[in-house]
Design an enzyme around this catalytic site. Structure first.
Site, mmCIF file in Angstrom:
data_model
loop_
_atom_site.group_PDB
_atom_site.id
_atom_site.type_symbol
_atom_site.label_atom_id
_atom_site.label_comp_id
_atom_site.label_asym_id
_atom_site.label_seq_id
_atom_site.Cartn_x
_atom_site.Cartn_y
_atom_site.Cartn_z
ATOM 1 N N SER A 231 5.175 1.632 5.853
ATOM 2 C CA SER A 231 4.688 0.931 4.665
ATOM 3 C C SER A 231 5.113 1.684 3.397
ATOM 4 C CB SER A 231 3.165 0.760 4.758
ATOM 5 O OG SER A 231 2.694 -0.170 3.824
ATOM 6 N N ASP A 326 4.496 -9.877 9.785
ATOM 7 C CA ASP A 326 3.916 -8.963 8.805
ATOM 8 C C ASP A 326 3.304 -9.772 7.664
ATOM 9 O OD1 ASP A 326 3.354 -7.040 6.865
ATOM 10 O OD2 ASP A 326 5.204 -5.926 7.191
ATOM 11 N N HIS A 359 2.257 -5.763 10.554
ATOM 12 C CA HIS A 359 2.647 -4.702 9.625
ATOM 13 C C HIS A 359 2.479 -3.311 10.231
ATOM 14 C CE1 HIS A 359 3.442 -2.986 5.675
ATOM 15 N NE2 HIS A 359 2.339 -2.253 5.769
#
Length: 419
Positions: A231, A326, A359
């Site tokens: 991320s 995601d 994600h």
């Protein structure tokens, strides 16, 4: 013969180790329910169950016996782990203290009903620190980090591990990588000790300190450093590979090819964050969860290009991993854009996109967390992902990450003395 539940080859293993779960001593074709239970360090209970029917020999082997229904169905050797769910909603299973294991209880109950008659059970200790791996707290200069040193004299490939905007010092991925032969530095950069929860700016020199610290360790190979991030940590990994000497390989997990959320200040320049608009947040009427995947401005708009990380300047090798489900941001789209830019400049790059993955791509057998608090935005957000597909993605990604770093950190013409 008494009913026995067995975990093979050993009831003690690393968390990322696949195991064979077997039950013996059942009646031929007996209907049973298997349940896995794990209590995390905060006392939260995670459980999964599946209904099976024993073979004609009164045995079950989850590597070949299909689950009829439950938390999953079909032949899923590790399904009881990756399908674990908390009783309370929106809980993420993550290891805080890597010096202790997660203990998973496997139980077998008679029938497909209310699980009232226990037939047998066993425990599986799943560790995050391999035998002989050393954990060393690092508070040198500005660094807030933990170094994990594999057993032996080395030299070992060196890695820097970065998690996302949730901040803190996250160690469990780094400790597992060290258990697989990488000397790994887990690095905090926000929301830890005196590091602010939401910094006004991040200094590239802080990350350069981490690179220099790792490269001067006598057990680290002098062939360059690898960096991986998830991320927000992913775009920081890309920036480190672009702007700092000595980075040989970088892995972006659910990342983007431009700077996110916080300005990054380097030597004579500042990379601004990609613009976003919280007015584009969508809230589900059914679940109340927030979808933030559309908050970022269009990355194709030239007005946003000053936020791009100029990865084409780097000689490092890149691996991009993303999930098509995601819901935090459109990482697959953004990764494809980054890959295309690199390929236009003839740079070597690998890319893998996973259908049904969300994600939070973690080490294998950690269960999918579909929603939790977003530390930057302060709201519960939907991370996305489908359980089975996400689990398969995590297994594949973990193998790819290790193979990528072994390939690119074994040989290099980057001399250690240049830093």
């Amino acid at each position: 013969m008494a009913v026995q539940v067995m975990v093979l080859p050993s009831s003690r293993c690393l968390f990322d180790d696949p195991v064979q779960i077997c039950v013996v001593g059942l009646l031929p074709q007996q209907a049973v329910t298997l349940r896995a239970s794990l209590v995390d360090e905060s006392g939260e209970l995670f459980q999964a169950h599946a209904r099976y029917r024993a073979g004609s020999n009164g045995e079950l082997d989850l590597s070949s016996s299909p689950a009829l229904e439950g938390s999953y169905s079909g032949v899923e050797p590790m399904g009881l782990l990756w399908s674990l769910q908390s009783k309370a909603p929106y809980k993420r299973l993550a290891k805080r203290n890597v010096l202790t294991p997660f203990c998973v209880d496997f139980e077998v109950y008679e029938g497909h009903g209310d699980m009232s008659r226990l037939l047998g059970k066993c425990a599986n200790e799943r560790w995050f620190l391999g035998e002989g791996v050393k954990r060393i707290s690092v508070r040198e200069g500005r660094l807030k980090a933990t170094l994990f040193l594999p057993p032996g004299s080395g030299p070992f490939p060196g890695l820097i591990d970065l998690y996302g905007s949730g901040g803190g010092l996250v160690e469990y991925r780094a400790s597992l990588l060290a258990s697989r032969g990488f000397m790994t530095l887990a690095l905090a950069y926000m929301a830890f000790e005196d590091l602010p929860a939401m910094p006004e700016i991040l200094e590239l020199s802080y990350f350069e300190e981490a690179v220099n610290f790792l490269r001067k360790q006598p057990q680290v190979k002098d062939t360059g450093i690898g960096v991986l991030g998830l991320s927000k940590g992913a775009d920081l990994a890309l920036s480190m590979a672009t702007f700092l000497p000595g980075i040989k390989a970088a892995v972006s997990i659910s990342g983007i090819g431009f700077n996110s959320f916080i300005p990054l200040r380097g030597d004579g320049f500042t990379l601004p964050p990609h613009p976003y608009d919280l007015g584009r947040i969508k809230t589900s009427d059914e679940s109340g969860l927030v979808d933030v995947s559309d908050v970022l401005d269009d990355h194709r708009d030239p007005a946003t290009w000053d936020c791009r990380i100029p990865m084409e300047r780097s000689l490092a090798k890149f691996l991009f991993l993303s999930g098509l489900d995601d819901m935090n941001w459109k990482s697959d789209l953004y990764c494809r854009d980054a890959v295309q830019r690199l390929q236009q400049y003839g740079r070597e790059v690998e890319f893998c996109s996973y259908s049904g993955a969300g994600h939070l791509l973690e080490p294998p057998y950690l269960p999918l967390c579909q929603a939790s608090i977003h530390k930057v935005l302060g709201i519960f957000v939907h991370w996305g992902g489908q359980r089975r597909e996400h689990a398969k993605a995590q297994e594949d990604a973990w193998c790819r990450i290790q193979a990528f770093f072994w390939q690119h950190l074994m040989y290099s013409d980057i001399p250690k003395s240049k830093l």
